[in-house]
Each structure stands twice: as C-alpha cells, then as structure tokens.
Design an enzyme around this catalytic site. Structure first.
Site, PDB file in Angstrom:
ATOM      1  N   CYS A   1      -2.920 -14.007  -3.859  1.00  0.00           N
ATOM      2  CA  CYS A   1      -2.716 -14.863  -2.407  1.00  0.00           C
ATOM      3  C   CYS A   1      -2.955 -16.284  -2.537  1.00  0.00           C
ATOM      4  O   CYS A   1      -2.970 -16.810  -1.440  1.00  0.00           O
ATOM      5  CB  CYS A   1      -3.714 -14.239  -1.767  1.00  0.00           C
ATOM      6  SG  CYS A   1      -5.630 -14.489  -2.466  1.00  0.00           S
TER       7      CYS A   1
ATOM      8  N   ASP B   1      -5.982  -7.218  -6.446  1.00  0.00           N
ATOM      9  CA  ASP B   1      -6.139  -7.705  -5.283  1.00  0.00           C
ATOM     10  C   ASP B   1      -7.107  -8.599  -5.283  1.00  0.00           C
ATOM     11  O   ASP B   1      -7.685  -8.631  -3.505  1.00  0.00           O
ATOM     12  CB  ASP B   1      -5.752  -7.543  -4.021  1.00  0.00           C
ATOM     13  CG  ASP B   1      -5.335  -7.906  -3.259  1.00  0.00           C
ATOM     14  OD1 ASP B   1      -4.776  -8.972  -2.955  1.00  0.00           O
ATOM     15  OD2 ASP B   1      -4.962  -6.974  -1.831  1.00  0.00           O
TER      16      ASP B   1
ATOM     17  N   ALA C   1     -15.861  -7.616  -9.599  1.00  0.00           N
ATOM     18  CA  ALA C   1     -14.577  -7.370 -10.507  1.00  0.00           C
ATOM     19  C   ALA C   1     -14.180  -7.282 -11.797  1.00  0.00           C
ATOM     20  O   ALA C   1     -13.794  -6.663 -12.136  1.00  0.00           O
ATOM     21  CB  ALA C   1     -13.649  -7.186  -9.433  1.00  0.00           C
TER      22      ALA C   1
ATOM     23  N   ARG D   1       0.950  -1.504  -0.115  1.00  0.00           N
ATOM     24  CA  ARG D   1      -0.041   0.138  -0.115  1.00  0.00           C
ATOM     25  C   ARG D   1       1.008   1.147  -0.298  1.00  0.00           C
ATOM     26  O   ARG D   1       1.213   2.626  -0.915  1.00  0.00           O
ATOM     27  CB  ARG D   1      -1.104   0.202   1.620  1.00  0.00           C
ATOM     28  CG  ARG D   1      -2.251  -1.571   1.241  1.00  0.00           C
ATOM     29  CD  ARG D   1      -3.218  -0.783   1.684  1.00  0.00           C
ATOM     30  NE  ARG D   1      -2.986  -1.595   3.365  1.00  0.00           N
ATOM     31  CZ  ARG D   1      -3.653  -2.754   3.597  1.00  0.00           C
ATOM     32  NH1 ARG D   1      -4.416  -3.162   3.054  1.00  0.00           N
ATOM     33  NH2 ARG D   1      -2.818  -3.768   4.756  1.00  0.00           N
TER      34      ARG D   1
ATOM     35  N   ASP E   1     -16.137  -3.671  -4.391  1.00  0.00           N
ATOM     36  CA  ASP E   1     -15.633  -5.102  -4.394  1.00  0.00           C
ATOM     37  C   ASP E   1     -17.709  -5.851  -3.932  1.00  0.00           C
ATOM     38  O   ASP E   1     -18.480  -5.182  -4.552  1.00  0.00           O
ATOM     39  CB  ASP E   1     -15.424  -5.103  -2.487  1.00  0.00           C
ATOM     40  CG  ASP E   1     -15.222  -6.055  -1.966  1.00  0.00           C
ATOM     41  OD1 ASP E   1     -13.505  -6.290  -1.728  1.00  0.00           O
ATOM     42  OD2 ASP E   1     -15.528  -6.901  -1.414  1.00  0.00           O
ATOM     43  N   SER E   2     -17.079  -6.910  -3.526  1.00  0.00           N
ATOM     44  CA  SER E   2     -19.060  -7.412  -4.262  1.00  0.00           C
ATOM     45  C   SER E   2     -19.157  -7.480  -2.315  1.00  0.00           C
ATOM     46  O   SER E   2     -20.365  -8.435  -2.044  1.00  0.00           O
ATOM     47  CB  SER E   2     -18.495  -9.442  -4.421  1.00  0.00           C
ATOM     48  OG  SER E   2     -17.519  -9.471  -3.032  1.00  0.00           O
TER      49      SER E   2
END
Ligand code: SAH
Length: 394
Positions: free
Chosen positions: A337, A297, A277, A206, A247-248
């Site tokens: 990730c 991300d 997204a 960030r 975002d969901s």
C-alpha cells in the site's frame, strides 16, 4: 482574494489537472492556513482555486479548475453529492463504504467512511480543517445520517501544522460499530482502530481470497499483518481448516478472535500470534511448517518514492520467505500500500523474491483497492494499493 503566482514553467501539472502545488513552484504569494487562493501562472492567468497550507511542502491543493466556481458551501455540497452518486453506481457488497476519497473525489485531504449509520471522517489538510463545520453539516445532510466521528489524527496533519483531533463532531454513541461485508459480520472501533477503524480498501480482495481458498481446497492458511482478521474470516468462509493470524497489535488480534466467533466459526480453527511478521515467517520456515495459502498485507513500507529502495528490500524479503513457506501449488496474496512503489515495481520485487527463493509461479490475479477508493486519471498518487495473487508451481 489572495493570489499565488507560480514560477515560469511550473504550471504544467496544474494544467493537466493534477491538484498539488509544491512550495518550490511558487514565485510569490501567501495566505492564511486553509484560505482559498487564486493560483495563477507566471503571466497572471488563472489556473485553479486552491487551499493554502503555509507549513506543508504541498503548499496549495486545488479545489477547482473552473474560474467561475466559488469555493463555498454550495461547492462542497456539489462535490459531496457527486462522490455519493458515484458510490451509488458501484458494486459495493458492504455496509462499510468509502464515501469520499480525497483528491480522487475533488476534495483534497478529506476522507469519509460510512459504517452503517455512522460516518467517520479525516480532515487531513489546512483546507479541509478550515471548512470543517460546513463539510460536516453537508455530509450529514447528503447521507441523512446524524452521527459523525472525527479521526483527524493521521501523520499528514503534522505536515500541515495541525494538531490531532478526534471525537464525535456530530451526535454521539458507542464507537464500536458493526458492518456486513459480503456475508460476514465484522466489527470495528472508530475511536481506537487504525485509520478510520477499518481497511475498506481490501473488501473485494477478501472475497476473492475466500473464492480461491475454496477453489484450491486450501487447508492451512497464514494471514500476516492481519489487523482485525478480515482475511482470516474470508479464509474460514472459504473452507480453510486452520488459520494462523499474525499482527504486532494485541488489540487487533483480540478482535480477530471475536470476529471468528461472531461469524459462527469454530474457535479451534483460528489461532493468533502477536509477533513481527517477518520473524514469524522465519521461525515457521525454520520449524519446517508449510501453508497452503498466505496473505501478506504489510503497512506502508515506503510512504514516498524516497523510501522506495529500502522498502523494496523489505517487501522482497517477506515475499521470499512466504514463497518458501508455501506448499507446492500454494497460493500467495501479496500487497503493497506504498504510494512510492508502483504496480510494475511491485511485480519486479515479487519476481525477484521468487527468483531468490528458487520458486516459480503464475500470477492469477492483479489486485487493487475496491472501487469506492477510486483512481482518477489525473492523480496517479491515488493508486496506492496494489497486489498480486500468485500460484506457486506444484
Ligand atoms: N489485512 C488487514 C489490514 C492490514 S494493515 C485487513 O484486511 O484488515 C497492516 C497491519 O500490519 C496492521 O494491523 C499493523 O498492526 C500490522 N503491523 C505493522 N507492523 C507489523 C509487523 N512488523 N509485524 C506484524 N504486523 C505488523
């Protein structure tokens, strides 16, 4: 003390100090959930002490490779103090710190995050569950704190045959907490948030993003899979004129707007969108929108290597769309990730996406988790978060 005897030739990974024993490697031996067992090779020679987990594919997780060591409170105390001592030597620009990162800290299954004066822990395995009261006490002693919230509700608990457990383990109080990360005031909820409440692993990325946004003078920024807006605050701090956060999760998006206000940024500079997204990328592309910087991300598309192929297609698709949506000279911060996708494969996926998009670019940073999520040399699975910063050709 019960013993677990391995099949002939199945001792190689333990000898290399990899801490997992899979069900198929065991010749004989059984124990209760979380019980400490002596792991031995086909000839009965000591390999490690470990925690037995009767319902998990990972049937034993090693605590120690030292035959003289006893797995007792003193052992857990030593491991916790070693983990804290490592953090004390690391550059961590936040009051939110990962104190214990499972296998990488010699404590398989245990995750502990510190948010200011509160600890939040996940006891993910039968072994950590069995020693929970001792570990909880030692964590508070070692940190000098009095509040510990339990978030043992990750999917891995199901594989271990353990029910989800959440709530205050020691002390109590509001579950909404504040941390200072870099110069930013951020909030989280240890009860309602994802994981232990916050993605500490992206802390340094960030800050890096804020610096790149400033260096390049990015005006329009798109933050996909934004969660509570860590990268949104970073973009605004870097001088972005306008950030769209996608975002969901509606509760996550509510917190984005709260964090923007809390850090003194004009609300008009931040918009949020509750959407898928991938769909959002397509819609904006169709509408002819362009962004100067984009963050991707996403959640874990590939939990294991078995999911890697389908996940690779999903990663490629969003990266292709993002590269098309970027203005010439624009900046992409893209992550995976997924443990099942290594850095090299991720690089290939992004390269493939660029090829399909007909876009060229330069990799200007290789990104990983912040150092309080250590990667040890003998546990490659620990390297889960990887990313690239790509500058699209002007
Ligand atoms: N970048 C964030 C962490 C992202 S975690 C940070 O710095 O804090 C991944 C996020 O993706 C979660 O918030 C989850 O709600 C969101 N998500 C999952 N599936 C999604 C989808 N299909 N579309 C948009 N967001 C999604």
């Amino acid at each position: 003390m019960k013993s677990i005897r391995l099949r002939d030739g199945k001792d190689r990974s333990l000898r290399r100090r990899h801490p997992w024993v899979f069900e198929g490697s065991i010749a004989k031996g059984k124990a209760d959930p979380g019980e400490t067992v002596r792991i031995e090779d086909g000839e009965g020679r000591f390999l490690a002490w470990g925690a037995y987990s009767p319902s998990s594919m990972i049937r034993v997780r090693a605590w120690s490779f030292d035959e003289a060591e006893r797995i007792d409170a003193a052992f857990f105390g030593r491991r916790i103090r070693t983990a804290l001592a490592l953090r004390a030597r690391l550059p961590i620009a936040s009051s939110g710190v990962r104190l214990v990162h499972g296998e990488a800290d010699g404590l398989p299954g245990l995750i502990v995050d510190r948010y200011g004066d509160t600890l939040c822990a996940q006891f993910g395995t039968a072994g950590t569950e069995r020693h929970k009261p001792v570990i909880a006490e030692l964590l508070l002693q070692a940190t000098g704190l009095s509040r510990l919230y339990e978030r043992s509700d990750a999917g891995v608990r199901r594989l271990e045959g353990l029910p989800a457990q959440t709530g205050w383990l020691r002390g109590d109080g509001p579950t909404e907490l504040a941390i200072t990360e870099h110069d930013w005031q951020l909030t989280l909820d240890v009860a309602a948030g994802h994981k232990t409440g916050f993605y500490l692993d992206q802390r340094d990325n960030r800050a890096l993003f804020a610096r790149w946004v400033r260096r390049l003078g990015c005006r329009e920024v798109l933050n996909c899979y934004c969660y509570t807006g860590g990268f949104t605050v970073a973009a605004l701090a870097g001088g972005a004129a306008q950030v769209l956060s996608v975002d969901s999760s509606a509760p996550a998006l509510q917190r984005v707007q709260a964090q923007v206000a809390q850090n003194g940024f004009d609300a008009a500079r931040s918009a949020v969108l509750e959407a898928d997204a991938n769909q959002c990328l397509r819609d904006h592309l169709q509408a002819g929108r362009r962004f100067d910087a984009i963050v991707l991300d996403p959640p874990k598309f590939a939990p294991t290597v078995a999911h890697a192929e389908r996940a690779a297609r999903a990663y490629k698709d969003i990266n292709r769309l993002a590269l098309l949506l970027l203005a010439p000279g624009g900046l992409l911060f893209t992550f995976s990730c997924s443990g099942g996708i290594g850095p090299e494969l991720f690089h290939k996926i992004v390269a493939g996406a660029a090829h399909d998009a007909g876009v060229d670019g330069a990799i200007v940073e290789r990104l990983a988790a912040a150092p309080d999520h250590p990667q040890t040399l003998n546990f490659p699975e620990g390297e889960y978060l990887k990313g690239l910063a790509v500058l699209k050709a002007a």
